[in-house]
Design an enzyme around this catalytic site. Structure first.
Site, short mmCIF file in Angstrom:
data_model
loop_
_atom_site.label_atom_id
_atom_site.label_comp_id
_atom_site.label_asym_id
_atom_site.label_seq_id
_atom_site.Cartn_x
_atom_site.Cartn_y
_atom_site.Cartn_z
N LYS A 14 -11.45 3.14 -6.58
CA LYS A 14 -11.90 4.52 -6.86
C LYS A 14 -10.78 5.52 -6.66
CE LYS A 14 -11.78 5.97 -2.40
NZ LYS A 14 -10.71 6.82 -1.93
N PRO A 106 -4.72 -1.69 -5.21
CA PRO A 106 -3.64 -1.66 -4.22
C PRO A 106 -4.17 -1.73 -2.78
CG PRO A 106 -3.84 0.47 -5.33
CD PRO A 106 -4.72 -0.48 -6.06
N ALA A 108 -4.34 -0.86 1.11
CA ALA A 108 -4.10 0.35 1.93
C ALA A 108 -3.52 1.46 1.07
CB ALA A 108 -3.19 0.05 3.13
N ALA A 112 -9.80 2.46 -1.98
CA ALA A 112 -10.98 1.73 -1.49
C ALA A 112 -10.90 0.23 -1.76
CB ALA A 112 -12.26 2.34 -2.06
N SER A 115 -12.88 -1.56 0.89
CA SER A 115 -14.31 -1.25 0.71
C SER A 115 -14.85 -2.02 -0.49
CB SER A 115 -14.50 0.25 0.46
OG SER A 115 -13.99 0.97 1.55
N ALA A 116 -14.04 -2.17 -1.53
CA ALA A 116 -14.47 -2.93 -2.72
C ALA A 116 -14.74 -4.38 -2.32
CB ALA A 116 -13.40 -2.87 -3.80
N ASP A 148 -16.79 4.33 2.41
CA ASP A 148 -16.68 4.25 0.94
C ASP A 148 -17.45 3.07 0.35
OD1 ASP A 148 -14.88 6.32 1.20
OD2 ASP A 148 -13.09 5.12 0.76
#
Ligand code: C5P
Length: 312
Positions: A14, A106, A108, A112, A115-116, A148
């Site tokens: 995102k 990518p 860090a 997200a 989170s993904a 997220d």
């Protein structure tokens, strides 16, 4: 229903089209208004039943070279272990699974990626264990894992409030073209929020509000209007930790990007462009600048986490 032998879920990264940050709360999180927007950069996460007693094991590979996979932990500090363990504990299931993550987002990078992976792992485990929770039912667990993670379950464009975990869909028009300039050294999200607090110390931080200009741009589908409305309150904080991001953003503007900003907590920089030709020109200019390690194109909006492979 028979138990599938493995489930693969694809989850998007995102950008925050708006990231307005309020003051720090008592729990240490910041009150946010975030307009999340999913982009077509994906991680694929495969969850496979493991040997009884093996616990959650993790393996990480790169869908593209230079994607920073070496920085992703494979021990229990990996966010997918937290996600799966939480779900298993609630339903008294032995969490003996192997999780294989193929990274296209990518690491860090303020997009997200972690989170993904967590959202994908939750959806895969829901299917593998036949819990029938679906995205709505998983949202509670997602919010416990990270701010997220709920958004990634739904994708597209959504307003995030609270600490970012309360999601309301936003209707938008059109498709957008982006260029992302990545750095091979990630930035820690808590460190960037810490820099935000230092930069704003002694000043009143306004209560964050959704931007009417941005909402209007999204309803119109105009890339030009969207480019003008992009806003990220964490950008000065990320730049204070990585001063070269300023030059990268300037270069994007000089090369005709409609909008340029640090993505989330950075250090990835996001450039909105008119079309695919402009994207290719910008990729060439940024790649040759020596200011970033990798440059990719992606379109948006992207769908949320979804199952792409299951034998049954
Ligand atoms: O929720 P998540 O685990 O992604 O947050 C990572 C860190 O980012 C938090 O520990 C906190 O330091 C910071 N954060 C914050 N306010 C938010 C979201 C994240 O301060 N709304």
């Amino acid at each position: 229903m028979s138990t599938p032998s493995s489930v693969t879920v694809r989850a998007p990264g995102k950008v925050n089209l708006q990231l307005s940050v309020g003051g720090a709360r008592e729990d240490g999180f910041h009150e946010l208004v975030s307009v999340f927007h999913a982009v077509e950069l994906y991680d694929d996460v495969t969850v496979t039943p493991g040997e009884p007693g093996a616990g959650v094991t993790v393996e990480v590979s790169g869908a593209v070279t230079g994607s920073g996979v070496g920085q992703v932990p494979t021990d229990k500090s990996n966010i997918v272990v937290k996600a799966i363990t939480l779900l298993a504990a609630e339903y008294a299931i032995e969490a003996d699974v192997h999780v294989s993550i193929s990274k296209g987002i990518p690491v860090a990078g303020g997009m997200a990626g972690g989170s993904a992976d967590a959202a994908a792992a939750l959806l895969a485990a829901d299917h593998l264990w036949d819990l029938g929770l679906g995205r709505e039912g998983l949202c509670r667990f997602a919010a416990m894992v990270g701010s997220d993670v709920p958004f990634i379950l739904f994708g597209a464009t959504a307003l995030g409030t609270g600490r970012g975990e309360v999601i309301t869909p936003v209707l938008t028009r059109g498709k957008y073209s982006w260029v992302f300039a990545m750095s091979d050294r990630g930035l820690s999200t808590p460190a960037v929020y810490g820099a935000f607090d230092r930069l704003n110390a002694g000043r009143p931080v306004p209560h964050p509000e959704a931007s009417p200009t941005l909402m209007k741009a999204l309803r119109s589908g105009s890339s030009v209007d969207l480019g003008l409305a992009l806003r990220n309150d964490l950008q000065p904080a990320a730049i204070s930790l990585r001063p070269n991001l300023e030059r990268l953003l300037e270069l994007g503007r000089e090369c005709g990007a409609l909008g340029s900003m640090v993505s989330g907590s950075g250090p990835t920089c996001a450039f909105l462009v008119e079309d695919e030709d402009s994207a290719l020109d910008l990729v060439a200019a940024l790649s040759g600048s020596g200011e970033c390690s990798r440059v990719v194109r992606a379109s948006s909006p992207a769908p949320g986490a979804r199952i792409i492979g299951s034998p049954e």
